[in-house]
Enzyme design. Structure first.
Site: not given
Lengths: 484, 476
Positions: A152, A237, A239, A276
């Protein structure tokens, strides 16, 4: 005073250094979109936004829930008795019911295979705030975190900007579907050590952005072993955990920890968010979940800098405590994401465009290596500009994600309605046909179905009026605001 | 290799701070009119609980907002997706209008120059990140809000150097004090990047005078540095002289209109605002930075990504603050109630022979003079008195040393976070305590201890308190 001194007087180094990352050419795609955004009736030739990892497929479910649960709002007649208490509540521990509901939800997303302790849940300003917070807790200026690439783009800002930590990419390759290998980890780690860089940890995104894949159990175990051996932290992470729409199932690091003996829990931390999975990026619900007591304690104090609005905590607590709703939502969201992913990727296959096989996320990793004139990053950028300017799709080039191989592009599919998907597909097919010299496939079937009356609220005049949120806003919307 | 960062481990001490005791004791034994009438009354919390009914009645009249609707149409989806760090335009407009209204429109604000942050806590930290770094310092007048030690210094590495203010002139900032602070910083090898003031002041509960404000502007103009004015209590001014914002002074000064160093002063003055005090909404985390400096606005905007205001909350407040009839009534009614409440406190204290700072005219608290109740002019004596008030009078108030006050004997007492009856009870208890103390012949004479032991006690005390647990944010 000389003007040079004047600059020094005004700003700190971290501002001048520009590590916020918004100066990259990646911004061009956004500019193109902002100056010419697609609208089904008003601007059918405009640029379609496919660079925005938003989940817009299940708002109807949440909206329906809101209508049936007025108590979740402190503004309704049914809920206003809570207004005073909630408006006054600024305790950085967070509302207990909020933490309980989030812990419960996180567990459900993992199929109930793990449970989470509400007292380990810390709030933050979205995952953006969460990632920065965990770095402030774990790394000193100059310390490094390993990050598998592609990653990202905004990690540079979130992990490094104000913390002054650095990230070291761990290269992954298409030859093995971009899996993170022990070798690659060792290589990156050793190289850092040789350069006298203090490696404090490894951060992985699982499910992956931009790949849209979940990490398999063996890879996760190997990663946990690696960090244990090196005595460095592991930040996961997660998410996109609830965006998994196809087998294999999501395996969280928390599950793997349960199965491994001698796992140093103190080294492991999870980042979560509702942006998300639930499609609520505007509500800024970020979570840091740490198995390390000291991190929980200190992180909680730090969370003062980005607490979740108590109004939102109250709402989320009610929403996620509704087991019936949660079960229904998780199942339906996965189904819709899967259907959308399938529709898109199958549509691309018809023109021989392949994607990395994926089972999660709000995007897929598209392989256009065959269309590159030169197999270089310049070639990738040239093709990308063509896609933006001629095909009028804002997709994200792999180089923006620090991918080691040119020719990959991230394409988001959950931030638009069905009709727009078809327009996008049509354009891609036409373009590919042109590029490869093949005539575009006969598309009679969809043409006759193409309706011009779009029901999507997104394009509703009233809603998009300037006072709310104008796509034609004179202020450019930063890519890093929404390029997530 | 140390496992956690320096930042995560440096503040682990401070949890034994005696001041923390006040909060613990309160939690163990909180006053409740019915369930625990002998419990500890919380007077250390700068919350504004006086005007919720006004907010609630507005909500009752505006049901659309509750259902995520605008003009009857659902905007839930748009709000859910809205994460633009430029902020909701309608909210920013409503917010700057509100800020202007509070200032009697003597200063106006451009919505394009406002940055939304997660509370003033985040605003202050963000400004530090933008303007300073390790090895640099901001000057702050004492006494100041204890949370500044965390907000301004912790993750930024910036230092605070005190501008010492004294009761001799009601704690106003003087030129010699400013210069002394500047020299103190130099001695510590710190480059001073600016001055940060809270106006109206926490903990003093006073507005800053025009001459102080002009003095500050002269100072930063001369030294080529920044001025941050934390104006989060601007709507709580209930008495004359009214509130004068630094922005108003900038507008008035003709020496700032020319090109050259004058004009750049505009680029170096920044205002912090929040809705936590004026509207009593600390839970909503609504803070703001206002600056005419485009570069600062741009940088702060990007940094606000780490703590944006929930779109749900932005929307609610854009509707509420956009209702001018509501804001006009709220501002004046809120001030009336604060005035009445402060008078209750002041008269209750007066009966007990205790006075507030005579210039008190703002805030959610009074700066109370209990020097005559100390058995010696020391911080040890202040601590002793504080503990007595905590355990015997059963009031949790904030000792001046926690605010870095250089004179022992001053306490901050909040008056807007409880019912009128509770306040009256607190005053009764205090009165009883003072009468009993007099009766038992406690000496009122202050023992002059040596200057050095006073300094020693101050630094130890400040050291213990500079890294304190948990309730800091709630003390504002």
């Amino acid at each position: 005073m000389a003007s040079g001194n004047k600059e020094n007087q005004v700003l700190s180094k971290i501002v001048i250094n520009g590590k916020h990352g918004e100066n990259s050419p990646y911004f061009d795609g956004w500019k193109a979109y902002d100056s010419n955004p697609f609208h089904p009736t008003k601007n059918p030739q405009g640029v379609i936004q496919m660079g925005l990892a938003e989940n817009q497929l299940c708002f109807d479910l949440i909206q329906e829930w809101i209508m049936n649960n007025p108590k979740a709002s402190i503004c309704t007649a049914e809920g206003v008795s809570q207004f005073k208490y909630i408006a006054n509540f600024q305790d950085y521990h967070g509302l207990p019911e909020f933490r309980n509901a989030v812990a419960n939800f996180m567990s459900k997303v993992r199929g109930g295979r793990v449970t989470f302790d509400p007292d380990r849940i810390l709030m933050s300003g979205g995952a953006t705030g969460a990632n920065e917070l965990i770095m402030f807790c774990l790394a000193d200026p100059g310390d490094a975190f390993l990050v598998p690439s592609p990653y990202y783009p905004a990690f540079v800002r979130d992990l490094c900007w104000r913390t002054r930590a650095q990230i070291i990419p761990v290269e992954c390759h298409s030859s093995n579907n971009f899996k993170v290998t022990r070798e690659a980890l060792e290589e990156a780690y050793n190289k850092a050590k040789e350069g006298n860089i203090n490696v404090k940890g490894l951060i992985i995104t699982n499910p992956s952005n931009p790949l849209g894949t979940t990490m398999d159990r063996e890879t996760l175990k190997s990663i946990v072993r690696f960090i244990n051996e090196k005595n460095i932290h592991l930040v996961c992470d997660e998410i996109y955990a609830a965006t998994v729409f196809r087998a294999p199932c999501f395996v969280s690091v928390s599950e793997v920890m349960q199965d491994m003996e001698n796992c140093k829990k103190d080294l492991i931390h999870i980042i979560y968010s509702l942006s998300k999975d639930l499609g609520l990026p505007g509500f800024r619900v970020g979570i840091v979940y740490s198995f390390n007591d000291e991190v929980v304690n200190m992180g909680r104090k730090m969370s003062s800098f980005g607490l979740v609005s108590s109004q939102t905590q109250h709402f989320v607590a009610a929403l996620l405590s509704d087991d019936k709703f949660v079960n229904k939502f998780l199942a339906e969201s996965a189904r819709r994401l899967g259907a959308r992913h399938n529709h898109f990727t199958k549509g691309l296959e018809k023109v021989n465009i392949t994607c990395l096989p994926s089972n999660a996320g709000l995007f897929f990793w598209m392989n256009l290596r065959g269309l590159l004139k030169e197999k270089t990053f310049e070639g990738e950028m040239k093709l990308w500009r063509l896609i933006i300017n001629e095909v009028k799709l804002n997709v994200s080039p792999g180089s923006a994600f620090n991918c080691s191989e040119p020719g990959w592009y991230r394409v988001c599919f959950a931030n638009m309605d069905d009709e727009t998907v078809d327009v996008a597909l049509k354009r891609i097919r036409a373009f590919v046909g042109k590029e490869t010299g093949k005539p575009p496939l006969e598309l009679k079937r969809w043409k006759s179905n193409l309706r011009l009356s779009f029901s999507s609220r997104r394009f509703d005049e009233n809603v998009m009026s300037p006072h709310m949120m104008s796509p034609h806003s004179p202020m450019p919307h930063s890519p890093l605001v929404r390029a997530t | 290799m140390r496992l956690l960062s320096t930042k995560a481990t440096c503040n682990s001490h401070g949890q034994d701070s005696e001041y923390f005791l006040g909060w613990q004791e309160y939690e163990k034994n909180p006053y409740d009119e019915v369930l625990n009438p002998k419990g500890i009354i919380q007077m250390g919390l700068a919350e504004n609980q006086l005007s919720f009914d006004l907010l609630e009645s507005w909500l009752a009249k505006n049901p659309d907002v509750a259902g995520f609707k605008s003009d009857g149409k659902s905007i839930f989806r748009e709000l859910a997706l809205f994460q633009d760090y430029h902020g909701l335009p309608s909210f920013k407009k409503a917010l700057v209008d509100f800020m202007a209204e509070i200032r009697g429109n003597k200063a106006t604000f451009d919505p394009n120059h406002i940055v939304l942050t997660a509370g003033a806590t985040s605003a202050n930290e963000t400004l530090m990140f933008c303007l300073a770094e390790q090895g640099e310092a901001f000057l702050l007048p004492t006494p100041y809000y204890p949370g500044f030690d965390r907000d301004l210094k912790w993750r930024t590495g910036v230092e605070i150097v005190s501008i010492q203010c004294t009761s001799s002139n009601n704690f106003q900032i003087t030129e010699p004090a400013l210069q002394q602070a500047y020299q103190d910083a130099k001695k510590r090898n710190l480059r001073v990047k600016g001055v940060l003031v809270t106006n109206p002041s926490n903990p003093l509960g006073t507005t800053m005078s025009r001459s102080e404000l002009n003095l500050l502007i002269d100072f930063i103009k001369d030294k080529d540095m920044h001025l941050i004015s934390d104006e989060i209590y601007s709507g709580t001014v209930y008495n004359s002289p009214g509130f004068v914002s630094v922005m108003e002074i900038l507008n008035e000064r003709s020496d700032l209109n020319d090109c050259g160093t004058g004009a750049s002063v505009w680029d170096r003055v920044h205002v912090v605002y929040s809705l936590s005090k004026d509207l009593g909404l600390p839970g909503f985390r609504v803070g703001a930075i206002y600056s005419e400096n485009d570069v600062v606005v741009s940088a702060a905007t990007k940094m606000s990504s780490f703590g944006l205001v929930s779109s749900q909350t932005q929307y609610l407040l854009s509707a509420m603050l956009g209702d001018k009839k509501f804001t006009k009534n709220y501002i004046s009614e809120n001030q009336k109630r604060l005035k009445r409440r402060q008078r209750n406190l002041a008269s209750g204290l007066h009966k007990a022979g205790i006075s507030c700072l005579k210039t008190s005219n703002a805030g959610l608290f009074c700066w109370v003079d209990m020097r005559h109740l100390l058995h010696s002019n020391t911080f040890e004596a202040e601590m002793e008195l504080w503990k007595k008030i905590l355990y015997e009078v059963r009031l949790n108030i904030s000792p001046g040393s926690s605010c870095h006050c250089t004179e022992p004997g001053w306490f901050r007492m909040c008056f807007a976070n409880m019912s009128e009856d509770t306040l009256n009870l607190a005053m009764k208890r205090l009165n009883t305590f003072v009468q009993e103390s007099n009766h038992h012949g406690c000496t009122k004479k202050r023992v002059q201890s040596s200057a050095s032991s006073r300094r020693k006690s101050l630094s130890n005390w400040v050291f213990r308190l500079s890294s304190r647990d948990h309730r800091d944010q709630e003390e504002r």
